[in-house]
Design a protein around this motif. Structure first.
Motif, PDB file in Angstrom:
ATOM      1  N   LEU A   5      28.988  52.402 -11.810  1.00  0.00           N
ATOM      2  CA  LEU A   5      29.323  51.583 -12.972  1.00  0.00           C
ATOM      3  C   LEU A   5      28.061  51.335 -13.789  1.00  0.00           C
ATOM      4  O   LEU A   5      27.088  50.784 -13.278  1.00  0.00           O
ATOM      5  CB  LEU A   5      29.901  50.238 -12.510  1.00  0.00           C
ATOM      6  CG  LEU A   5      30.145  49.200 -13.608  1.00  0.00           C
ATOM      7  CD1 LEU A   5      31.279  49.633 -14.532  1.00  0.00           C
ATOM      8  CD2 LEU A   5      30.432  47.836 -13.012  1.00  0.00           C
ATOM      9  N   LEU A   7      26.158  49.366 -16.607  1.00  0.00           N
ATOM     10  CA  LEU A   7      26.186  48.108 -17.359  1.00  0.00           C
ATOM     11  C   LEU A   7      25.111  48.165 -18.435  1.00  0.00           C
ATOM     12  O   LEU A   7      23.924  48.210 -18.131  1.00  0.00           O
ATOM     13  CB  LEU A   7      25.906  46.931 -16.423  1.00  0.00           C
ATOM     14  CG  LEU A   7      26.898  46.732 -15.272  1.00  0.00           C
ATOM     15  CD1 LEU A   7      26.394  45.642 -14.340  1.00  0.00           C
ATOM     16  CD2 LEU A   7      28.279  46.374 -15.809  1.00  0.00           C
ATOM     17  N   VAL A  10      25.340  43.756 -21.507  1.00  0.00           N
ATOM     18  CA  VAL A  10      25.583  42.441 -20.896  1.00  0.00           C
ATOM     19  C   VAL A  10      24.242  41.771 -20.582  1.00  0.00           C
ATOM     20  O   VAL A  10      23.219  42.439 -20.484  1.00  0.00           O
ATOM     21  CB  VAL A  10      26.383  42.555 -19.565  1.00  0.00           C
ATOM     22  CG1 VAL A  10      27.833  42.878 -19.815  1.00  0.00           C
ATOM     23  CG2 VAL A  10      25.760  43.592 -18.631  1.00  0.00           C
ATOM     24  N   ALA A  15      26.641  40.458 -16.286  1.00  0.00           N
ATOM     25  CA  ALA A  15      26.649  41.591 -15.351  1.00  0.00           C
ATOM     26  C   ALA A  15      27.208  41.162 -13.995  1.00  0.00           C
ATOM     27  O   ALA A  15      28.053  41.847 -13.405  1.00  0.00           O
ATOM     28  CB  ALA A  15      25.238  42.151 -15.182  1.00  0.00           C
ATOM     29  N   LEU A  18      30.951  40.623 -14.182  1.00  0.00           N
ATOM     30  CA  LEU A  18      31.660  41.898 -14.302  1.00  0.00           C
ATOM     31  C   LEU A  18      31.723  42.625 -12.955  1.00  0.00           C
ATOM     32  O   LEU A  18      32.775  43.124 -12.544  1.00  0.00           O
ATOM     33  CB  LEU A  18      30.939  42.753 -15.341  1.00  0.00           C
ATOM     34  CG  LEU A  18      31.794  43.745 -16.117  1.00  0.00           C
ATOM     35  CD1 LEU A  18      31.148  44.067 -17.453  1.00  0.00           C
ATOM     36  CD2 LEU A  18      31.998  45.019 -15.341  1.00  0.00           C
ATOM     37  N   GLU A  21      34.275  41.478 -10.483  1.00  0.00           N
ATOM     38  CA  GLU A  21      35.639  41.967 -10.726  1.00  0.00           C
ATOM     39  C   GLU A  21      35.894  43.318 -10.061  1.00  0.00           C
ATOM     40  O   GLU A  21      36.993  43.592  -9.603  1.00  0.00           O
ATOM     41  CB  GLU A  21      35.880  42.132 -12.239  1.00  0.00           C
ATOM     42  CG  GLU A  21      36.204  40.856 -12.978  1.00  0.00           C
ATOM     43  CD  GLU A  21      36.577  41.147 -14.425  1.00  0.00           C
ATOM     44  OE1 GLU A  21      37.611  41.806 -14.655  1.00  0.00           O
ATOM     45  OE2 GLU A  21      35.820  40.723 -15.321  1.00  0.00           O
ATOM     46  N   GLY A 187      30.717  53.916 -17.937  1.00  0.00           N
ATOM     47  CA  GLY A 187      30.377  52.641 -18.564  1.00  0.00           C
ATOM     48  C   GLY A 187      31.600  52.046 -19.223  1.00  0.00           C
ATOM     49  O   GLY A 187      32.432  51.397 -18.594  1.00  0.00           O
ATOM     50  N   GLY A 188      31.748  52.342 -20.527  1.00  0.00           N
ATOM     51  CA  GLY A 188      32.844  51.779 -21.318  1.00  0.00           C
ATOM     52  C   GLY A 188      34.234  52.116 -20.804  1.00  0.00           C
ATOM     53  O   GLY A 188      35.185  51.365 -21.047  1.00  0.00           O
ATOM     54  N   THR A 191      34.126  49.076 -18.422  1.00  0.00           N
ATOM     55  CA  THR A 191      33.727  47.781 -18.998  1.00  0.00           C
ATOM     56  C   THR A 191      34.475  47.453 -20.299  1.00  0.00           C
ATOM     57  O   THR A 191      34.604  46.296 -20.670  1.00  0.00           O
ATOM     58  CB  THR A 191      32.210  47.723 -19.277  1.00  0.00           C
ATOM     59  OG1 THR A 191      31.869  48.755 -20.215  1.00  0.00           O
ATOM     60  CG2 THR A 191      31.401  47.933 -18.010  1.00  0.00           C
ATOM     61  N   LYS A 196      39.534  45.427 -15.971  1.00  0.00           N
ATOM     62  CA  LYS A 196      38.434  46.266 -15.474  1.00  0.00           C
ATOM     63  C   LYS A 196      38.666  46.691 -14.028  1.00  0.00           C
ATOM     64  O   LYS A 196      38.380  47.809 -13.629  1.00  0.00           O
ATOM     65  CB  LYS A 196      37.106  45.519 -15.606  1.00  0.00           C
ATOM     66  CG  LYS A 196      36.749  45.233 -17.063  1.00  0.00           C
ATOM     67  CD  LYS A 196      35.602  44.245 -17.156  1.00  0.00           C
ATOM     68  CE  LYS A 196      35.284  43.869 -18.590  1.00  0.00           C
ATOM     69  NZ  LYS A 196      36.422  43.396 -19.384  1.00  0.00           N
TER      70      LYS A 196
END
Length: 210
Positions: A5, A7, A10, A15, A18, A21, A187-188, A191, A196
């Motif tokens: 993942l 990040l 953020v 971070a 996120l 989650e 990433g996106g 996120t 998520k």
């Protein structure tokens, strides 16, 4: 095959929230370059403290003074540190030597490398742990992806593991999985989703099916 993942946009607290989650569905958490620029290596330290069981990657994109920078990132708790594939061979050697000494790993990022096959072969011989094909934000914006470059690297590399980053979404993930990289960096695609956890879970399930 592992799921990383990324990040990027953020702060430290954002971070941590996120990652809470999605932590059960990712293997590696990347502290992206923008986070390191905004927050420093403290971001690496705090994420590692919050999630000691996750592998933490510090995306420093090292270009020079490599041994020193690897040492600093390692002291902050990074397990994997990135160097640019375009860096001088001496810098690559310095990064690899320092990482080996500290029990860490080096990922060489091929962003902006022109002759992917030749450089991947050299980096492989220089002892990096991962070679990552990477379509950066600016090229993604004009519709490029890294999937073709991944097969080029896989055809020349003998020792290093392979990684792929840049615009990977649930829809494009099957195409990536076909090429069997060791690390899939998203990433996106996670996120940027409303749910998520569900996005990470679906991606991890596809990766596990292989």
């Amino acid at each position: 095959m592992k799921l990383q993942l990324a990040l990027d946009l953020v702060d430290i607290q954002g971070a941590i929230e996120l990652v809470k989650e999605v932590e059960e569905h990712v293997d590696v958490v990347e502290i992206g370059t923008p986070v390191v620029i905004n927050e420093g290596l403290r971001a690496v330290k705090e994420l590692k403290a919050a999630f000691p069981n996750l592998t933490v990657l510090a995306d420093l994109k090292i270009m020079d003074a490599a041994g020193y920078e690897v040492g600093q990132a390692s002291a902050a708790g990074a397990d994997i540190i990135t160097i640019l594939g375009a860096a001088e061979d001496e810098s690559i050697k310095g990064a690899v030597a320092e990482a080996k000494k500290l029990g860490k790993q080096i990922l060489a990022d091929m962003i902006a490398v022109k002759d992917i096959a030749a450089r991947a072969q050299q980096l492989d011989e220089l002892g990096v742990d991962y070679i990552c094909v990477h379509t950066g934000y600016d090229l993604q914006a004009v519709g490029k992806n890294s999937f073709e470059d991944l097969s080029t690297i896989k055809s020349v590399v003998k020792h290093a593991k392979t990684a792929v980053a840049g615009g990977i979404k649930l829809e494009t993930l099957p195409e990536v999985i076909k090429q069997q990289p060791d690390l899939v960096i998203v990433g996106g695609g996670i996120t940027g989703k409303e749910d998520k956890k569900a996005a990470a879970r679906e991606m991890q399930a596809l990766i596990k099916q292989g």
